[in-house]
Each structure stands twice: as structure tokens, then as C-alpha cells.
Design an enzyme around this catalytic site. Structure first.
Site, PDB file in Angstrom:
ATOM      1  N   GLU A   1      -6.807   4.914   7.897  1.00 41.08           N
ATOM      2  CA  GLU A   1      -6.575   6.324   7.539  1.00 41.08           C
ATOM      3  C   GLU A   1      -7.807   6.933   6.881  1.00 41.08           C
ATOM      4  OE1 GLU A   1      -2.878   5.585   5.478  1.00 41.08           O
ATOM      5  OE2 GLU A   1      -1.964   5.117   7.415  1.00 41.08           O
TER       6      GLU A   1
ATOM      7  N   HIS B   1      -9.627   1.295   5.135  1.00 38.81           N
ATOM      8  CA  HIS B   1      -8.329   1.507   5.794  1.00 38.81           C
ATOM      9  C   HIS B   1      -8.506   2.510   6.936  1.00 38.81           C
ATOM     10  CE1 HIS B   1      -4.207   2.709   6.520  1.00 38.81           C
ATOM     11  NE2 HIS B   1      -3.834   1.588   5.922  1.00 38.81           N
TER      12      HIS B   1
ATOM     13  N   ASN C   1       0.871  -1.182   0.000  1.00 41.16           N
ATOM     14  CA  ASN C   1       0.000   0.000   0.000  1.00 41.16           C
ATOM     15  C   ASN C   1       0.906   1.230   0.000  1.00 41.16           C
ATOM     16  OD1 ASN C   1      -1.817   2.041   0.495  1.00 41.16           O
ATOM     17  ND2 ASN C   1      -2.402   1.335   2.542  1.00 41.16           N
TER      18      ASN C   1
ATOM     19  N   GLY D   1       2.438   2.381  10.582  1.00 44.69           N
ATOM     20  CA  GLY D   1       3.388   3.478  10.382  1.00 44.69           C
ATOM     21  C   GLY D   1       4.149   3.877  11.629  1.00 44.69           C
TER      22      GLY D   1
ATOM     23  N   GLU E   1      -5.404  -4.815  10.784  1.00 42.03           N
ATOM     24  CA  GLU E   1      -4.374  -3.791  10.942  1.00 42.03           C
ATOM     25  C   GLU E   1      -4.641  -3.003  12.229  1.00 42.03           C
ATOM     26  OE1 GLU E   1      -2.438  -2.686   6.952  1.00 42.03           O
ATOM     27  OE2 GLU E   1      -4.191  -1.431   7.163  1.00 42.03           O
TER      28      GLU E   1
ATOM     29  N   LYS F   1       0.178   4.270  -0.357  1.00 41.47           N
ATOM     30  CA  LYS F   1      -0.449   5.468   0.232  1.00 41.47           C
ATOM     31  C   LYS F   1      -0.178   6.695  -0.659  1.00 41.47           C
ATOM     32  CE  LYS F   1      -0.220   3.256   4.681  1.00 41.47           C
ATOM     33  NZ  LYS F   1      -0.148   3.355   6.118  1.00 41.47           N
TER      34      LYS F   1
ATOM     35  N   SER G   1       3.384  -2.052  10.328  1.00 36.47           N
ATOM     36  CA  SER G   1       4.836  -2.105  10.542  1.00 36.47           C
ATOM     37  C   SER G   1       5.447  -3.468  10.201  1.00 36.47           C
ATOM     38  CB  SER G   1       5.193  -1.690  11.973  1.00 36.47           C
ATOM     39  OG  SER G   1       4.833  -0.324  12.180  1.00 36.47           O
TER      40      SER G   1
HETATM   41  P1  PGA Z   1       2.807   0.320   7.565  1.00 36.78           P
HETATM   42  O1  PGA Z   1       1.341   0.532   6.958  1.00 36.78           O
HETATM   43  O2  PGA Z   1       3.350  -0.969   7.010  1.00 36.78           O
HETATM   44  O3  PGA Z   1       3.589   1.527   7.112  1.00 36.78           O
HETATM   45  O4  PGA Z   1       2.661   0.245   9.045  1.00 36.78           O
HETATM   46  C1  PGA Z   1       0.454  -0.542   6.805  1.00 36.78           C
HETATM   47  C2  PGA Z   1      -0.853  -0.079   6.232  1.00 36.78           C
HETATM   48  O5  PGA Z   1      -1.316   1.021   6.553  1.00 36.78           O
HETATM   49  O6  PGA Z   1      -1.471  -0.802   5.431  1.00 36.78           O
END
Ligand code: PGA
Length: 265
Positions: free
Chosen positions: A111, A109, A18, A187, A181, A20, A225
Site C-alpha cells: 500500500e 508494504h 497490521n 484485503g 505478501e 492499517k 487474507s
Molecule cells: P489482509 O492484509 O490480511 O487484510 O489481507 C495483509 C496486509 O496487508 O499485511
């Protein structure tokens, strides 16, 4: 380790990047080219790969991957609930995404839930639009840190699934992937422990199976992560069928190391 459904069919294993709101055009082209070259030269047949660039880069990335028939599928990070075309400023429908070669869409997601205020109602409409268009949905669920610390993690995740219980009776399970998640792991560099992730995946799988036995075949990905150096420990968990990778997917080497970890498991 083989991941088998109750019918003893193997569950597909996916590692999905992803991207982003990253990176700029030139870097996205380079990343796509690196992935294209590396995936055609190094086999990874037990783990399927996909990447989700920004909408504006989907066709560019698709062209780079298609030029060498790279085994990497194209994913959209979001889609509109409205089908087809029309007067919907800023929206992109699942049909238009499908037209340019997208095969899966990320829905729900954290976010989008947090920054865009996406509700379970909207998420349900997006899930329905994706699957009605014969695309696959990558449905993201997970608890916040406050919810985990309050001992509510499993209840929150179960409620996120149960909000769509009726819909789950209607779908072809092969069209759905679920990404657990935990919001606090996204992140932050602070991944869930493999034991905690496995426990939650087992809870999710048990709930899905209790709703409808055929949902047992849904691949459950862990996200938050995931890096090259912790991927192996997630890959060894029996209910973790892959990873949704944010930051580490922006580097072709680390993304493919994660994929190799799942391929090898
Ligand atoms: P990350 O993001 O691997 O940077 O923690 C995962 C995600 O948001 O799908």
C-alpha cells in the site's frame, strides 16, 4: 514441526497484526485491552505476537499492553528516513518510535509502494534507518496479479530482494523479518494457496541463503487474507514462519486463533 536454520537453531515464529488506518480511538483501546487480557490468560509461547496500530494510537495501545505485561510487541506501520528530530512536517523518525517502545517497523508494504509511490531506493533508506536504530524491520515484498499471471511472480520477488543485496551483506539477520505478501491477496479474501505460498517462501529462502548463508535464519511471514480458518494450512508449511495479518487482526479472537494455529504447528 520445528523450523530450523542450517545451524539447527529454531527460527522465531511471529504473528503480527497490521491494523492499517483502523480503528478509531475507542475501538483501538478496546482491541488493545482484549488482546492484553487474552494473551496474558492463554499461553502462546511458540509464537510471538505484535501489533501495528496507527502512529497516533501507539502510546495508547502500548499503555494498555504494558499495564498487564502482555506478551505483545509494538510495531510501527512506517517510519521516516531522517533520524532524530527536526523540521520534517508529518514525519516520525525511528528514534522517536523507539522512544515510545516500538520494537519493529513495517517497510515497503504494497500500500505504501502503490499509494505513496515508494521506490526501492526509498525502501532501502527506510530499511537502513530502522536497522541502524537497532529496531527490527518487517520488509514486505510480493508481486501483483498481472505479474503472477504473466509468470513473473518469482522474478519480481527476487528482483525486490536483489535491489538490496549489498545491504543484506551488512546487516544482523536477526534484525530482519520478511513478509511475502502477494498484492492480489491483500484485503481481497483471496489468499494464496498454501502450496503457492510455500513454493515462494522456499524460493526466497534459497535466494537469501545463496546471497549469504546467515540469511537462512530470517523468519519469512506470509501475508494476504490470512484468517482464523486458513491459518493452520499456512502454519503447516515448513518455510512459513508466521503471518502478517491485516483485516483479521482487528478482531482479537480471530487474531489469537491465527496465533494459536502457528503456536500449535
Ligand atoms: P489482509 O492484509 O490480511 O487484510 O489481507 C495483509 C496486509 O496487508 O499485511
Amino acid at each position: 514441526m520445528s523450523r530450523l536454520t542450517t545451524d539447527h537453531a529454531p527460527r522465531p515464529v511471529w504473528v503480527i497484526g497490521n491494523w492499517k488506518m483502523n480503528p478509531g480511538l475507542t475501538a483501538a483501546q478496546q482491541l488493545a485491552e482484549q488482546l492484553a487480557n487474552m494473551t496474558t490468560s492463554t499461553p502462546c509461547e511458540y509464537c510471538q505476537l505484535a501489533v501495528a496500530p496507527m502512529h497516533i494510537h501507539l502510546t495508547t495501545v502500548q499503555a494498555r499492553l504494558a499495564a498487564v505485561s502482555a506478551p505483545v510487541r509494538l510495531v510501527a506501520q512506517d517510519a521516516a528516513i531522517t533520524r532524530g528530530t527536526g523540521a520534517y512536517t508529518g514525519d516520525v523518525s525511528v528514534d522517536l518510535l523507539k522512544d515510545i517502545g516500538v520494537s519493529k517497523v513495517i517497510v515497503g508494504h504494497s500500500e505504501r509502494r502503490t499509494i505513496h509511490g515508494e521506490t526501492e531506493v526509498l525502501i532501502g533508506q527506510k530499511l537502513a534507518a530502522v536497522i541502524d536504530a537497532d529496531l527490527d524491520a518487517i520488509w514486505c515484498i510480493g508481486e501483483t496479479l498481472a505479474e503472477r499471471e504473466a509468470g513473473q511472480a518469482a522474478a519480481i520477488v527476487e528482483a525486490q530482494i536483489m535491489a538490496h543485496r549489498d545491504w543484506l551483506f551488512t546487516i544482523n539477520p536477526a534484525r530482519l523479518l520478511i513478509a511475502y505478501e502477494p498484492v492480489w491477496a491483500i484485503g481481497t479474501g483471496r489468499a494464496a494457496s498454501p502450496d503457492d505460498a510455500q513454493d515462494m517462501h522456499a524460493i526466497i529462502r534459497a535466494l537469501l541463503t545463496s546471497i549469504r548463508p546467515a540469511l537462512n535464519q530470517i523468519s519469512l511471514l506470509y501475508g494476504g487474507s490470512v484468517k482464523a480458518d486458513n491459518a493452520r494450512s499456512f502454519a503447516q508449511c515448513p518455510d512459513i514462519d508466521g503471518a502478517l495479518v491485516g483485516g483479521a487482526s482487528l478482531d482479537a479472537n480471530s487474531f489469537l486463533q491465527i496465533a494459536q494455529a502457528f503456536h500449535a504447528a
